[in-house]
Motif scaffolding. Structure first.
Motif, PDB file in Angstrom:
ATOM      1  N   ARG A  76       0.871  -1.303   0.050  1.00 49.93           N
ATOM      2  CA  ARG A  76       0.073  -0.036  -0.084  1.00 49.93           C
ATOM      3  C   ARG A  76       0.912   1.312   0.137  1.00 49.93           C
ATOM      4  O   ARG A  76       0.629   2.279   0.879  1.00 49.93           O
ATOM      5  CB  ARG A  76      -0.987  -0.036   1.157  1.00 49.93           C
ATOM      6  CG  ARG A  76      -2.242   0.902   1.017  1.00 49.93           C
ATOM      7  CD  ARG A  76      -3.221   0.566   2.070  1.00 49.93           C
ATOM      8  NE  ARG A  76      -4.161   1.659   2.022  1.00 49.93           N
ATOM      9  CZ  ARG A  76      -4.584   2.534   2.795  1.00 49.93           C
ATOM     10  NH1 ARG A  76      -3.866   2.540   3.993  1.00 49.93           N
ATOM     11  NH2 ARG A  76      -5.486   3.269   2.800  1.00 49.93           N
ATOM     12  N   CYS A  77       2.030   1.221  -0.877  1.00 48.63           N
ATOM     13  CA  CYS A  77       2.877   2.182  -1.098  1.00 48.63           C
ATOM     14  C   CYS A  77       3.493   2.710   0.338  1.00 48.63           C
ATOM     15  O   CYS A  77       3.787   3.949   0.339  1.00 48.63           O
ATOM     16  CB  CYS A  77       2.052   3.370  -1.532  1.00 48.63           C
ATOM     17  SG  CYS A  77       1.454   3.279  -3.531  1.00 48.63           S
ATOM     18  N   GLY A  78       3.820   1.658   0.980  1.00 52.55           N
ATOM     19  CA  GLY A  78       4.365   2.143   2.302  1.00 52.55           C
ATOM     20  C   GLY A  78       3.699   2.506   3.426  1.00 52.55           C
ATOM     21  O   GLY A  78       4.205   2.955   4.513  1.00 52.55           O
ATOM     22  N   VAL A  79       2.431   2.639   3.333  1.00 53.69           N
ATOM     23  CA  VAL A  79       1.646   3.293   4.387  1.00 53.69           C
ATOM     24  C   VAL A  79       1.313   2.175   5.449  1.00 53.69           C
ATOM     25  O   VAL A  79       0.605   1.336   4.823  1.00 53.69           O
ATOM     26  CB  VAL A  79       0.222   4.090   4.036  1.00 53.69           C
ATOM     27  CG1 VAL A  79      -0.549   4.635   4.930  1.00 53.69           C
ATOM     28  CG2 VAL A  79       0.665   5.277   2.913  1.00 53.69           C
ATOM     29  N   THR A  84       0.484   5.679   8.574  1.00 49.51           N
ATOM     30  CA  THR A  84       1.611   6.211   8.626  1.00 49.51           C
ATOM     31  C   THR A  84       2.679   5.637   7.573  1.00 49.51           C
ATOM     32  O   THR A  84       2.794   4.693   7.570  1.00 49.51           O
ATOM     33  CB  THR A  84       2.184   6.376   9.923  1.00 49.51           C
ATOM     34  OG1 THR A  84       1.412   6.957  10.914  1.00 49.51           O
ATOM     35  CG2 THR A  84       3.460   7.206   9.888  1.00 49.51           C
ATOM     36  N   TYR A  85       3.345   6.654   6.641  1.00 48.15           N
ATOM     37  CA  TYR A  85       4.328   6.300   6.038  1.00 48.15           C
ATOM     38  C   TYR A  85       5.292   5.828   6.489  1.00 48.15           C
ATOM     39  O   TYR A  85       6.172   6.280   7.143  1.00 48.15           O
ATOM     40  CB  TYR A  85       4.650   7.369   4.947  1.00 48.15           C
ATOM     41  CG  TYR A  85       5.723   7.053   4.043  1.00 48.15           C
ATOM     42  CD1 TYR A  85       5.278   6.275   2.885  1.00 48.15           C
ATOM     43  CD2 TYR A  85       7.033   7.529   4.036  1.00 48.15           C
ATOM     44  CE1 TYR A  85       6.361   5.700   2.069  1.00 48.15           C
ATOM     45  CE2 TYR A  85       7.988   7.154   3.071  1.00 48.15           C
ATOM     46  CZ  TYR A  85       7.542   6.292   2.112  1.00 48.15           C
ATOM     47  OH  TYR A  85       8.493   5.821   1.287  1.00 48.15           O
ATOM     48  N   TYR A 112       4.998  10.640  -4.949  1.00 45.63           N
ATOM     49  CA  TYR A 112       4.703  11.482  -3.752  1.00 45.63           C
ATOM     50  C   TYR A 112       4.368  12.934  -3.935  1.00 45.63           C
ATOM     51  O   TYR A 112       5.098  14.014  -4.302  1.00 45.63           O
ATOM     52  CB  TYR A 112       6.083  11.458  -2.737  1.00 45.63           C
ATOM     53  CG  TYR A 112       6.731  10.355  -2.460  1.00 45.63           C
ATOM     54  CD1 TYR A 112       7.050   9.964  -0.988  1.00 45.63           C
ATOM     55  CD2 TYR A 112       7.030   9.439  -3.250  1.00 45.63           C
ATOM     56  CE1 TYR A 112       7.320   8.761  -0.630  1.00 45.63           C
ATOM     57  CE2 TYR A 112       7.800   8.030  -2.860  1.00 45.63           C
ATOM     58  CZ  TYR A 112       7.821   7.805  -1.565  1.00 45.63           C
ATOM     59  OH  TYR A 112       8.321   6.732  -1.298  1.00 45.63           O
ATOM     60  N   ASP A 113       3.133  13.362  -3.929  1.00 55.30           N
ATOM     61  CA  ASP A 113       2.611  14.500  -4.321  1.00 55.30           C
ATOM     62  C   ASP A 113       1.155  14.874  -3.775  1.00 55.30           C
ATOM     63  O   ASP A 113       0.309  14.015  -3.631  1.00 55.30           O
ATOM     64  CB  ASP A 113       2.544  14.532  -5.920  1.00 55.30           C
ATOM     65  CG  ASP A 113       2.506  15.859  -6.485  1.00 55.30           C
ATOM     66  OD1 ASP A 113       2.743  16.737  -5.949  1.00 55.30           O
ATOM     67  OD2 ASP A 113       1.978  15.905  -7.773  1.00 55.30           O
ATOM     68  N   LYS A 114       1.190  16.049  -3.381  1.00 55.20           N
ATOM     69  CA  LYS A 114      -0.372  16.707  -2.998  1.00 55.20           C
ATOM     70  C   LYS A 114      -1.022  15.690  -1.962  1.00 55.20           C
ATOM     71  O   LYS A 114      -2.002  15.670  -2.171  1.00 55.20           O
ATOM     72  CB  LYS A 114      -1.133  16.766  -4.098  1.00 55.20           C
ATOM     73  CG  LYS A 114      -0.509  17.590  -5.341  1.00 55.20           C
ATOM     74  CD  LYS A 114      -1.346  17.801  -6.570  1.00 55.20           C
ATOM     75  CE  LYS A 114      -0.718  18.649  -7.551  1.00 55.20           C
ATOM     76  NZ  LYS A 114      -1.279  18.428  -8.913  1.00 55.20           N
ATOM     77  N   VAL A 122      -2.575  10.133   2.399  1.00 58.69           N
ATOM     78  CA  VAL A 122      -1.898  10.307   3.817  1.00 58.69           C
ATOM     79  C   VAL A 122      -2.452  11.486   4.447  1.00 58.69           C
ATOM     80  O   VAL A 122      -2.341  11.611   5.630  1.00 58.69           O
ATOM     81  CB  VAL A 122      -0.541   9.955   3.684  1.00 58.69           C
ATOM     82  CG1 VAL A 122      -0.370   8.631   3.624  1.00 58.69           C
ATOM     83  CG2 VAL A 122      -0.040  11.018   2.965  1.00 58.69           C
ATOM     84  N   GLY A 123      -2.903  12.470   3.481  1.00 61.93           N
ATOM     85  CA  GLY A 123      -3.407  13.594   4.250  1.00 61.93           C
ATOM     86  C   GLY A 123      -2.327  14.507   4.846  1.00 61.93           C
ATOM     87  O   GLY A 123      -2.618  15.463   5.653  1.00 61.93           O
ATOM     88  N   GLU A 124      -1.059  14.336   4.579  1.00 63.66           N
ATOM     89  CA  GLU A 124      -0.164  15.310   5.026  1.00 63.66           C
ATOM     90  C   GLU A 124       0.886  15.574   4.038  1.00 63.66           C
ATOM     91  O   GLU A 124       0.809  14.960   3.066  1.00 63.66           O
ATOM     92  CB  GLU A 124       0.731  14.504   6.307  1.00 63.66           C
ATOM     93  CG  GLU A 124       1.054  13.081   5.946  1.00 63.66           C
ATOM     94  CD  GLU A 124       1.598  12.302   7.380  1.00 63.66           C
ATOM     95  OE1 GLU A 124       2.618  11.862   7.297  1.00 63.66           O
ATOM     96  OE2 GLU A 124       0.826  12.359   8.165  1.00 63.66           O
ATOM     97  N   GLN A 125       1.859  16.405   4.589  1.00 62.86           N
ATOM     98  CA  GLN A 125       2.958  16.759   3.730  1.00 62.86           C
ATOM     99  C   GLN A 125       3.697  15.659   3.236  1.00 62.86           C
ATOM    100  O   GLN A 125       4.157  14.822   4.184  1.00 62.86           O
ATOM    101  CB  GLN A 125       3.827  17.736   4.031  1.00 62.86           C
ATOM    102  CG  GLN A 125       4.899  18.367   3.182  1.00 62.86           C
ATOM    103  CD  GLN A 125       5.847  19.184   4.001  1.00 62.86           C
ATOM    104  OE1 GLN A 125       5.818  19.585   5.025  1.00 62.86           O
ATOM    105  NE2 GLN A 125       6.865  19.856   3.260  1.00 62.86           N
TER     106      GLN A 125
END
Length: 317
Positions: A76-79, A84-85, A112-114, A122-125
């Motif tokens: 899942r893309c490292g989440v 949490t990533y 990794y974008d937006k 992930v809703g964070e930077q």
């Protein structure tokens, strides 16, 4: 919970008048929500001489060098499970399972974008873009993996079947294969698109022995099963034409996004035999009710007896 199923798999192969034997075992783990983690581990072993009981039975015995474990893992893309990533947890899961070959789904290269990492929000930077498969490969060699056979020469093959620029973001999203030993050959397939705007999906295959191929795939998510069915047909045709078909031993694992009654799964079973797990792999409720979406199939004259099947439900990745 954990479920175990004991079978025996004998791999026999005849080439140039010589007969070789390899036993096979499978360890299949479950996808976890909200951080999707699927670990299905398949084991191939060669016969070893009988081992006398240890003087201290309470002390765990080391895994024989001849044992080969194949794990399929949707990261899942490292989440992770806490949303949490955390690529380190993916690495820890692989090392804990002591997997030799890892079939990975939902991995991103620079996606990794937006507030998104690949196709996972992930809703964070978001962190700085990285090639996730390459990063995991490096971490395996550094975080305790070198002592377990991982090195700079290990396999790290990626297929970015979906260009994220199609949805206004950077990078690619796809699947990959990691392995302790270098692959002899790698082949890639991007499935034909049946619906405009859908995520690109595909399959990647690595050859590790002269007649043994490991294939990783991630099929489209179509509630009707229509797209999965057509992608399975394409996958099976590719296996026949590009991977030696009936002349090769084939292991296919991944996220099929299909419940057992879908025609795509039935086509796989007709061509390769029943998927090597009966447990649900996608929980729908906290009580554990779920559906089965993930499979591992084996086919070949040598793949006849399965040594073990286990579903892991407590992985944190």
């Amino acid at each position: 919970g954990t479920a175990c199923m004991e079978l025996d798999l004998l791999l026999s192969r005849v080439k140039a008048g010589r007969l070789r034997f390899l036993p096979l075992a499978l360890l299949h783990s479950v996808i976890l929500i909200p951080s999707l983690a699927i670990c299905i581990i398949q084991t191939l072993t060669k016969p070893v001489p009988a081992i006398k009981p240890a003087d201290k039975p309470s002390k765990p015995r080391k895994r024989p060098k001849s044992l080969l474990r194949v794990m399929t893992f949707n990261i899942r893309c490292g989440v992770d499970r806490s949303s949490t990533y955390n690529l380190s947890r993916c690495v820890a899961s692989i090392l804990c399972a002591d997997a030799d070959i890892v079939l990975i789904q939902e991995v991103s290269d620079g996606g990794y974008d937006k507030g998104w990492i690949g196709t996972t929000f992930v809703g964070e930077q978001t962190p700085e873009p990285v090639e996730q498969l390459v990063e995991i490969h490096k971490m395996l060699a550094e975080e305790g993996g070198r002592g377990k056979g991982w090195s700079e020469n290990s396999t790290a093959e990626y297929l970015g079947a979906f260009e994220l620029k199609e949805i206004g973001r950077r990078g690619t999203y796809g699947i990959g294969i990691l392995a302790k030993q270098p692959a002899k050959t790698t082949k890639r397939l991007v499935y034909n698109s049946f619906v405009e705007g859908r995520q690109g999906r595909g399959a990647i295959a690595c050859q590790f022995e002269e007649n043994l191929w490991c294939v990783c795939t991630h099929l489209q998510h179509d509630p009707t099963g229509y797209e999965q069915e057509h992608q399975v047909v394409e996958l099976l045709g590719w296996i026949e034409s590009e991977l030696g078909g009936g002349q090769s031993d084939i292991i296919v694992g991944g996220d099929f996004n299909a419940i057992p009654r879908f025609r795509g799964v039935r086509l796989m079973e007709e061509a390769m035999g029943q998927g090597r797990t009966v447990q649900t792999t996608f929980p729908l409720t906290k009580s554990g009710t779920g559906i089965r979406l993930d499979y591992l199939f084996v086919r070949g004259d040598g793949l006849r007896r399965l040594g073990g099947n286990k579903v892991l439900c407590k992985d944190e990745a």
